[in-house]
Design a protein around this motif. Structure first.
Motif: not given
Ligand code: PMV
Length: 334
Positions: A13-15, A45-48, A103-111
């Motif tokens: 999940h993002p933080n 959430p991101t699922t990878t 990529g809109a500043g909602l922590a998608s790179s974190a999750s």
């Protein structure tokens, strides 16, 4: 060689940082100038999925499309790091999907990198505990080090450079769940940002006369924030978070040339937060490297905050988050 067994799926999940990470002291190792503190969310959430393949290159699919350019390179470089640590050479197929905006500043790179670190370590049979996964995720995106854990999380700046810096810079959970706040995420723009956080940080550190003062004040904010969480003092948590974020934006506005992620819509939401406080609602804003504003409040006030944000205009699309879980492997996928 690759077999069907060399596969894993992870969810992260993002933080949202309440004391921000902004600026690296080591670009290659992703060592931050300051420590930071965040809240892992229970939304977006991101699922990878990572599966080892018998192909001449990695294959990366992000949100249903083949990744190209910088997005592809970041994942491939990260897999190179995992392979070198695991003493493996096979390439991988990575399929990653974000439930929230990318990529809109909602922590998608974190999750994203927390899920990738967790799934790739499992697929390549890398022996890594959560602290090692946090240090690994840090190498994909600094903020990803925090999404390995749930709840309130501190990412330690660590000491020194090189190996000593790498070993000492990891995130860990700090408890404090009793505070149980809500974060109302006011999405005002789903588009990707024009300047990456990486480039914006580099320029801020290199050129902003306000960077060092912000970093010094942020070290104090980190200490004060931990005390405020421990005594369940929501107004103090909110005040520290808001001043820390506005200070971060001030530091980048003063970079040369200046970096401005705030849009007129962001400012309209900040005005609504001030109006809520004037009405006696303990609501506080924080903003990452994008125009979207996140509003911290008590769980019981989330509906009132949501209504106030909707009243700002049709462009605001509020979602409410609470404390969420750390990164996990999806069972039965290995
Ligand atoms: O990890 P990055 O490169 O996505 O940088 C994150 C920077 C902020 O979101 C603005 C602050 C933070 O601590 O998450």
């Amino acid at each position: 060689g690759a077999t069907d067994a060399d596969a894993a799926v992870a969810v992260a999940h993002p933080n949202i940082a309440l004391v921000k990470y902004w600026g690296k002291r080591d670009e290659a190792l992703f060592l931050p100038v300051t420590g930071s503190l965040s809240m892992t969310l229970d939304i977006y959430p991101t699922t990878t999925a990572v599966r080892l393949i018998d192909e001449p290159a990695d294959v990366v699919v992000l949100n249903g499309r083949p990744a190209v350019g910088e997005a592809y390179t970041r994942v491939a470089r990260f897999l190179d790091l995992v392979r070198s640590r695991a003493h493996r050479t096979e390439h991988a197929m990575v399929v990653s999907t974000n439930a929230g905006p990318t990529g809109a500043g909602l922590a998608s790179s974190a999750s994203g990198f927390a899920a990738l670190a967790t799934a790739a370590a499992a697929a390549y049979r890398l022996d890594a505990d959560d602290r090692a996964l946090s240090r690994l995720a840090r190498r994909g995106s600094g903020s990803a080090s925090r999404s390995i854990f749930g709840g309130f999380v501190v990412w330690h700046a660590g000491d020194g450079d090189g190996t000593a810096g790498d070993l000492s810079s990891y995130a860990e959970p700090i408890g404090g769940e009793a505070l149980d706040p809500a974060l109302v995420v006011a999405v005002v723009d789903h588009a990707s940002k024009a300047v990456s956080s990486r480039d914006a940080m580099r320029r801020t550190v290199a050129t902003s006369p306000f960077y060092r003062p912000w970093a010094d004040s942020s070290e104090i904010d980190l200490v004060e924030m931990q005390k405020a969480i421990a005594r369940q003092d929501l107004p103090a948590v909110g005040e520290i978070a808001e001043r820390n974020a506005l200070g971060m934006h001030a530091s980048m506005l003063a970079a040369r040339p200046g970096i401005r992620y705030l849009s007129p819509q962001s400012i309209a939401v900040l005005d609504a937060v001030l109006a809520l406080r004037a009405d006696g609602v303990a609501a506080y804003a924080t903003i990452d490297a994008g125009p979207n504003v996140t509003v911290l409040c008590a769980r019981a006030d989330a509906a009132r905050v949501t209504a106030a944000l909707r009243a700002v205009g049709d462009f605001v699309d509020p979602r409410t988050a609470h404390l969420g879980p750390g990164a996990t492997l999806v069972p039965g996928e290995d």
